[in-house]
Design an enzyme around this catalytic site. Structure first.
Site, PDB file in Angstrom:
ATOM      1  N   GLU A 114       0.857  -1.189   0.000  1.00  0.00           N
ATOM      2  CA  GLU A 114       0.000   0.000   0.000  1.00  0.00           C
ATOM      3  C   GLU A 114       0.890   1.235   0.000  1.00  0.00           C
ATOM      4  OE1 GLU A 114      -0.789  -2.322   2.555  1.00  0.00           O
ATOM      5  OE2 GLU A 114      -2.578  -3.119   1.575  1.00  0.00           O
ATOM      6  N   TYR A 126       7.845   2.322  -7.349  1.00  0.00           N
ATOM      7  CA  TYR A 126       7.197   1.008  -7.534  1.00  0.00           C
ATOM      8  C   TYR A 126       6.754   0.809  -8.996  1.00  0.00           C
ATOM      9  CZ  TYR A 126       6.898   1.490  -2.441  1.00  0.00           C
ATOM     10  OH  TYR A 126       7.195   1.684  -1.130  1.00  0.00           O
TER      11      TYR A 126
HETATM   12  C1  LIG Z   1      10.374   6.617  -0.895  1.00  0.00           C
HETATM   13  C2  LIG Z   1      11.819   6.388  -0.452  1.00  0.00           C
HETATM   14  C3  LIG Z   1      11.928   5.036   0.242  1.00  0.00           C
HETATM   15  C4  LIG Z   1      12.738   6.451  -1.682  1.00  0.00           C
HETATM   16  O1  LIG Z   1      14.063   6.185  -1.241  1.00  0.00           O
HETATM   17  P1  LIG Z   1      15.338   6.622  -2.111  1.00  0.00           P
HETATM   18  O2  LIG Z   1      16.489   5.782  -1.687  1.00  0.00           O
HETATM   19  O3  LIG Z   1      15.512   8.090  -2.035  1.00  0.00           O
HETATM   20  O4  LIG Z   1      14.858   6.223  -3.577  1.00  0.00           O
HETATM   21  P2  LIG Z   1      15.791   5.937  -4.843  1.00  0.00           P
HETATM   22  O5  LIG Z   1      16.960   6.866  -4.795  1.00  0.00           O
HETATM   23  O6  LIG Z   1      16.060   4.481  -4.938  1.00  0.00           O
HETATM   24  O7  LIG Z   1      14.827   6.422  -6.013  1.00  0.00           O
HETATM   25  C5  LIG Z   1      14.076   5.503  -6.761  1.00  0.00           C
HETATM   26  C6  LIG Z   1      13.002   6.245  -7.523  1.00  0.00           C
HETATM   27  O8  LIG Z   1      11.989   6.721  -6.647  1.00  0.00           O
HETATM   28  C7  LIG Z   1      11.471   7.967  -7.136  1.00  0.00           C
HETATM   29  N1  LIG Z   1      11.785   8.998  -6.157  1.00  0.00           N
HETATM   30  C8  LIG Z   1      12.381   8.811  -4.956  1.00  0.00           C
HETATM   31  N2  LIG Z   1      12.443   9.974  -4.284  1.00  0.00           N
HETATM   32  C9  LIG Z   1      11.882  10.913  -5.068  1.00  0.00           C
HETATM   33  C10 LIG Z   1      11.653  12.309  -4.921  1.00  0.00           C
HETATM   34  N3  LIG Z   1      12.008  12.979  -3.820  1.00  0.00           N
HETATM   35  N4  LIG Z   1      11.020  12.973  -5.923  1.00  0.00           N
HETATM   36  C11 LIG Z   1      10.641  12.319  -7.040  1.00  0.00           C
HETATM   37  N5  LIG Z   1      10.855  10.986  -7.253  1.00  0.00           N
HETATM   38  C12 LIG Z   1      11.459  10.302  -6.273  1.00  0.00           C
HETATM   39  C13 LIG Z   1      12.165   8.238  -8.453  1.00  0.00           C
HETATM   40  O9  LIG Z   1      11.373   7.628  -9.453  1.00  0.00           O
HETATM   41  C14 LIG Z   1      13.463   7.458  -8.266  1.00  0.00           C
HETATM   42  O10 LIG Z   1      14.051   7.083  -9.475  1.00  0.00           O
HETATM   43  P3  LIG Z   1      15.131   8.035 -10.203  1.00  0.00           P
HETATM   44  O11 LIG Z   1      16.153   8.373  -9.153  1.00  0.00           O
HETATM   45  O12 LIG Z   1      15.650   7.171 -11.290  1.00  0.00           O
HETATM   46  O13 LIG Z   1      14.374   9.242 -10.650  1.00  0.00           O
HETATM   47  C15 LIG Z   1      12.283   7.535   0.517  1.00  0.00           C
HETATM   48  O14 LIG Z   1      11.957   8.785  -0.052  1.00  0.00           O
HETATM   49  C16 LIG Z   1      11.676   7.429   1.894  1.00  0.00           C
HETATM   50  O15 LIG Z   1      12.227   6.738   2.762  1.00  0.00           O
HETATM   51  N6  LIG Z   1      10.533   8.121   2.131  1.00  0.00           N
HETATM   52  C17 LIG Z   1       9.857   8.100   3.439  1.00  0.00           C
HETATM   53  C18 LIG Z   1       9.239   6.755   3.708  1.00  0.00           C
HETATM   54  C19 LIG Z   1       8.275   6.349   2.597  1.00  0.00           C
HETATM   55  O16 LIG Z   1       7.500   7.160   2.089  1.00  0.00           O
HETATM   56  N7  LIG Z   1       8.318   5.056   2.265  1.00  0.00           N
HETATM   57  C20 LIG Z   1       7.434   4.480   1.250  1.00  0.00           C
HETATM   58  C21 LIG Z   1       6.186   3.983   1.905  1.00  0.00           C
HETATM   59  S1  LIG Z   1       5.058   3.286   0.715  1.00  0.00           S
END
Ligand SMILES: CC(C)(COP(=O)(O)OP(=O)(O)OC[C@H]1O[C@@H](n2cnc3c(N)ncnc32)[C@H](O)[C@@H]1OP(=O)(O)O)[C@@H](O)C(=O)NCCC(=O)NCCS
Length: 162
Positions: A114, A126
């Protein structure tokens, strides 16, 4: 991200199963990562045989984690979070790919999760990894303005790619 940073990072990045002793670091990341973080007791409940708690480390420092529950042949990604200091360096994608492979190896045929309707950056991750939306759960999450819907996403694990 510079090419040299990416090269160093790929050498030092590692995924491992978390232990109960890792909880203080997990909770620090969790509390900085979410407006509505999980309580410590929720994480403690996940140290069971049908759960996998994966941590991703950079040079030995925990920078992110994921919690997956296995139910019969279906895996449920309950939580994935990366430390705010280490975002946008591919850690979540790396961890997601890792846990997908492990779930397939463990005989899971589907991975469900989710995501908040407002969490477009997580949804983009995702969807770019092959998940598709299979439904919605109305008012699933608490939010600052009351409740918020969840999008339900699914990835099929059985098949030649896994
Ligand atoms: C969501 C989360 C886990 C992403 O972690 P991350 O290590 O920064 O992600 P990645 O660097 O692997 O990025 C993967 C993709 O996610 C998307 N993405 C991640 N952060 C983003 C941002 N701030 N803005 C836009 N796209 C984003 C992009 O598509 C990215 O691909 P790209 O770098 O090729 O554009 C992180 O922002 C987080 O911990 N957020 C808070 C907790 C959360 O929301 N968890 C998900 C619950 S469903």
């Amino acid at each position: 991200m510079s090419a040299s940073y990416r090269a160093i990072e790929s050498l030092a990045r590692q995924v491992r199963l978390l232990q109960i002793e890792d909880l203080p670091e997990v909770l620090d990341i969790e509390r900085m990562g979410y407006s509505f973080p999980w309580a410590e007791s929720v994480f403690r409940d996940c140290f069971r045989p049908n759960y996998r708690l994966w941590g991703v480390e950079l040079s030995g420092e925990l920078v992110g984690y994921a919690v997956v529950a296995y139910l019969v042949d279906e895996a449920h990604l309950l939580n994935i979070c990366v430390s705010s200091r280490h975002r946008r360096h591919g850690f979540a994608r790396y961890l997601l790919r890792y846990l997908v492979c492990e779930a397939a190896k463990d005989g899971m045929v589907q991975l469900i999760l989710e995501v908040r309707e407002s969490n477009q950056s997580a949804a983009d991750l995702y969807l770019s990894e092959g998940f598709s939306e299979i439904g919605r759960r109305p008012n699933y999450y608490p939010s600052s303005s009351g409740r918020e819907d969840a999008r339900v996403l699914s990835l099929t694990l059985s098949g030649p790619d896994h």
